[in-house]
Design a protein around this motif. Structure first.
Motif, mmCIF file in Angstrom:
data_model
loop_
_atom_site.group_PDB
_atom_site.id
_atom_site.type_symbol
_atom_site.label_atom_id
_atom_site.label_comp_id
_atom_site.label_asym_id
_atom_site.label_seq_id
_atom_site.Cartn_x
_atom_site.Cartn_y
_atom_site.Cartn_z
ATOM 1 N N VAL A 1 0.813 -1.213 0.000
ATOM 2 C CA VAL A 1 0.000 0.000 0.000
ATOM 3 C C VAL A 1 0.852 1.272 0.000
ATOM 4 N N ILE A 2 1.832 1.361 0.887
ATOM 5 C CA ILE A 2 2.623 2.592 0.983
ATOM 6 C C ILE A 2 3.403 2.874 -0.299
ATOM 7 N N PRO A 3 4.082 1.880 -0.921
ATOM 8 C CA PRO A 3 4.731 2.199 -2.201
ATOM 9 C C PRO A 3 3.752 2.631 -3.285
ATOM 10 N N SER B 1 3.740 6.319 -5.178
ATOM 11 C CA SER B 1 3.836 6.456 -6.629
ATOM 12 C C SER B 1 2.728 7.351 -7.191
ATOM 13 N N PHE B 2 1.633 7.534 -6.462
ATOM 14 C CA PHE B 2 0.567 8.428 -6.916
ATOM 15 C C PHE B 2 0.864 9.900 -6.635
ATOM 16 N N VAL B 3 1.760 10.182 -5.701
ATOM 17 C CA VAL B 3 2.022 11.557 -5.274
ATOM 18 C C VAL B 3 3.070 12.179 -6.189
ATOM 19 N N ALA C 1 11.867 9.537 -1.736
ATOM 20 C CA ALA C 1 10.628 8.846 -1.366
ATOM 21 C C ALA C 1 10.606 7.428 -1.929
ATOM 22 N N ALA C 2 11.125 7.238 -3.135
ATOM 23 C CA ALA C 2 11.164 5.901 -3.726
ATOM 24 C C ALA C 2 12.084 4.984 -2.922
ATOM 25 N N THR D 1 9.602 4.089 -10.398
ATOM 26 C CA THR D 1 8.378 4.135 -9.612
ATOM 27 C C THR D 1 8.525 3.149 -8.450
ATOM 28 N N PRO D 2 8.163 3.537 -7.227
ATOM 29 C CA PRO D 2 8.429 2.667 -6.080
ATOM 30 C C PRO D 2 7.494 1.476 -5.937
#
Length: 104
Positions: A23-25, A29-31, A41-42, A84-85
């Motif tokens: 969920v967190i990754p 990736s949406f932000v 952040a990645a 992308t994370p």
């Protein structure tokens, strides 16, 4: 009948692990972040995925450990290959690219 508010203590680690590795990754990736904060952040998301796999290992759940390490490795590969994370977002990008290629 009254609602029973007691939670199963066995499911709490599973929820934490799924939140850390999936969920967190995906949310990160949406932000849209500024240029220098995006790679940080990645990397933080990948490190969080690795911590989720470690947490699953501490709980001695073999299936959860396999899922968590698989997702952590896929998230790390997604950061390296597509920046992308989230592996789920990476799969979406690949599928969208292929659909556009087939449409033209």
């Amino acid at each position: 009948m009254l609602l029973n508010n007691t939670h199963d203590p066995q499911k709490r680690p599973m929820h934490q692990v799924v939140g850390l590795v999936l969920v967190i990754p995906l949310l990160i990736s949406f932000v849209k972040l500024p240029l220098l904060m995006s790679p940080i952040a990645a990397i933080a998301a990948v490190l969080g995925s690795a911590y989720g796999a470690h947490l699953a290992r501490q709980q001695n759940s073999h299936k959860l450990v396999v899922f968590a390490w698989t997702m952590a490795i896929l998230n790390a590969l997604s950061v390296i290959a597509m920046s992308t994370p989230s592996a789920a977002m990476g799969l979406y990008f690949l599928a969208r690219h292929e659909w556009q290629a087939m449409a033209t």
